[in-house]
Enzyme design. Structure first.
Site, PDB file in Angstrom:
ATOM      1  N   ASP A 142       0.863  -1.192   0.000  1.00 15.28           N
ATOM      2  CA  ASP A 142       0.000   0.000   0.000  1.00 15.28           C
ATOM      3  C   ASP A 142       0.891   1.231   0.000  1.00 15.28           C
ATOM      4  OD1 ASP A 142      -1.741   2.195   0.932  1.00 15.28           O
ATOM      5  OD2 ASP A 142      -3.203   0.609   1.251  1.00 15.28           O
ATOM      6  N   ILE A 143       0.566   2.175  -0.854  1.00 14.49           N
ATOM      7  CA  ILE A 143       1.410   3.367  -1.014  1.00 14.49           C
ATOM      8  C   ILE A 143       1.263   4.339   0.170  1.00 14.49           C
ATOM      9  CG2 ILE A 143      -0.155   4.895  -2.327  1.00 14.49           C
ATOM     10  CD1 ILE A 143       3.468   4.027  -3.270  1.00 14.49           C
ATOM     11  N   GLU A 192     -12.449   3.497  -1.120  1.00 20.65           N
ATOM     12  CA  GLU A 192     -11.699   4.438  -1.955  1.00 20.65           C
ATOM     13  C   GLU A 192     -11.499   3.881  -3.364  1.00 20.65           C
ATOM     14  OE1 GLU A 192      -7.937   5.663  -0.101  1.00 20.65           O
ATOM     15  OE2 GLU A 192      -7.133   5.966  -2.116  1.00 20.65           O
ATOM     16  N   HIS A 246     -10.110  -5.637  -2.683  1.00 19.34           N
ATOM     17  CA  HIS A 246      -8.751  -5.792  -2.149  1.00 19.34           C
ATOM     18  C   HIS A 246      -8.807  -6.060  -0.654  1.00 19.34           C
ATOM     19  CE1 HIS A 246      -9.788  -1.484  -2.125  1.00 19.34           C
ATOM     20  NE2 HIS A 246      -9.086  -1.393  -0.996  1.00 19.34           N
ATOM     21  N   HIS A 280      -6.596  -5.684   2.817  1.00 23.50           N
ATOM     22  CA  HIS A 280      -5.453  -5.043   3.475  1.00 23.50           C
ATOM     23  C   HIS A 280      -4.829  -6.038   4.451  1.00 23.50           C
ATOM     24  CE1 HIS A 280      -6.429  -0.672   2.612  1.00 23.50           C
ATOM     25  NE2 HIS A 280      -7.626  -1.180   2.446  1.00 23.50           N
TER      26      HIS A 280
HETATM   27  P1  5GP Z   1      -9.910   1.400   0.468  1.00 21.41           P
HETATM   28  O1  5GP Z   1     -10.533   1.340  -0.912  1.00 21.41           O
HETATM   29  O2  5GP Z   1      -9.662   0.024   1.039  1.00 21.41           O
HETATM   30  O3  5GP Z   1     -10.674   2.284   1.397  1.00 21.41           O
HETATM   31  O4  5GP Z   1      -8.482   2.089   0.320  1.00 21.41           O
HETATM   32  C1  5GP Z   1      -7.680   1.885  -0.806  1.00 21.41           C
HETATM   33  C2  5GP Z   1      -6.236   1.703  -0.413  1.00 21.41           C
HETATM   34  O5  5GP Z   1      -5.475   1.670  -1.614  1.00 21.41           O
HETATM   35  C3  5GP Z   1      -5.646   2.821   0.458  1.00 21.41           C
HETATM   36  O6  5GP Z   1      -5.025   2.258   1.604  1.00 21.41           O
HETATM   37  C4  5GP Z   1      -4.643   3.511  -0.458  1.00 21.41           C
HETATM   38  O7  5GP Z   1      -3.486   3.957   0.219  1.00 21.41           O
HETATM   39  C5  5GP Z   1      -4.304   2.433  -1.466  1.00 21.41           C
HETATM   40  N1  5GP Z   1      -3.977   2.979  -2.767  1.00 21.41           N
HETATM   41  C6  5GP Z   1      -4.710   3.872  -3.480  1.00 21.41           C
HETATM   42  N2  5GP Z   1      -4.109   4.155  -4.648  1.00 21.41           N
HETATM   43  C7  5GP Z   1      -2.977   3.416  -4.669  1.00 21.41           C
HETATM   44  C8  5GP Z   1      -1.928   3.284  -5.628  1.00 21.41           C
HETATM   45  O8  5GP Z   1      -1.924   3.886  -6.695  1.00 21.41           O
HETATM   46  N3  5GP Z   1      -0.923   2.441  -5.316  1.00 21.41           N
HETATM   47  C9  5GP Z   1      -0.898   1.725  -4.141  1.00 21.41           C
HETATM   48  N4  5GP Z   1       0.141   0.913  -3.938  1.00 21.41           N
HETATM   49  N5  5GP Z   1      -1.868   1.832  -3.218  1.00 21.41           N
HETATM   50  C10 5GP Z   1      -2.894   2.671  -3.478  1.00 21.41           C
END
Ligand code: 5GP
Length: 131
Positions: free
Chosen positions: A29-30, A88, A93, A95
């Site tokens: 995760d970035i 987001e 996915h 975590h």
């Molecule tokens: P969620 O959809 O589970 O709420 O969050 C999405 C996750 O994806 C976040 O923790 C965010 O940091 C990660 N994320 C979003 N865009 C990117 C990206 O371009 N590259 C990576 N490696 N992680 C990402």
């Protein structure tokens, strides 16, 4: 339009890759909550994890288990926490977050910053444990 994670799978956007097979992909995760925070995805672009068909969900779980075991050996932690949010990025996915306390998996925590070199080093160490 392809999700950002599909672009990562295709190599159109760079990622710190941890593991890949025909169906699944894992990468750091970035915006990590902890060192080694990893995302595991099916390559197939499905928004909601519980819309995955049963076989894909089973496969994702087993692939995630392998990655989690490797993270556990690479990063000092008590265990690996698992979370699914998907608020987001509309591409299913999981975590994987190394935990020393419950607070480590609070998504409201400030995210950690690592240099490119540090991300590469973490990814290398996890990959070695998968080999
Ligand atoms: P969620 O959809 O589970 O709420 O969050 C999405 C996750 O994806 C976040 O923790 C965010 O940091 C990660 N994320 C979003 N865009 C990117 C990206 O371009 N590259 C990576 N490696 N992680 C990402």
């Amino acid at each position: 339009m392809a999700s950002i994670f599909t672009k990562i799978v295709k190599g159109e956007i760079p990622s710190y890759k941890i593991a890949e097979d025909e169906l699944f992909y894992a990468f750091l995760d970035i915006n990590p909550l902890a060192k080694g925070h990893t995302l595991v995805i099916p390559k197939k672009e499905v928004d909601y994890i519980f819309d995955l068909d049963d076989n894909l969900l089973k496969g994702l779980s087993l692939f995630t288990k392998k990655v989690a075991k490797a993270i556990e050996k690479s990063v000092p932690c008590k265990r690996i926490g698992v979370a699914v949010l998907g608020l987001e990025v509309p591409h299913a996915h999981i975590h994987l977050v190394p935990l020393n306390s419950e607070q480590d998996i609070n998504f409201e925590n400030p995210k950690l910053k690592f240099t490119q070199e540090e991300f590469c080093d973490i990814a290398d160490r996890i990959r070695k444990e998968l080999a």
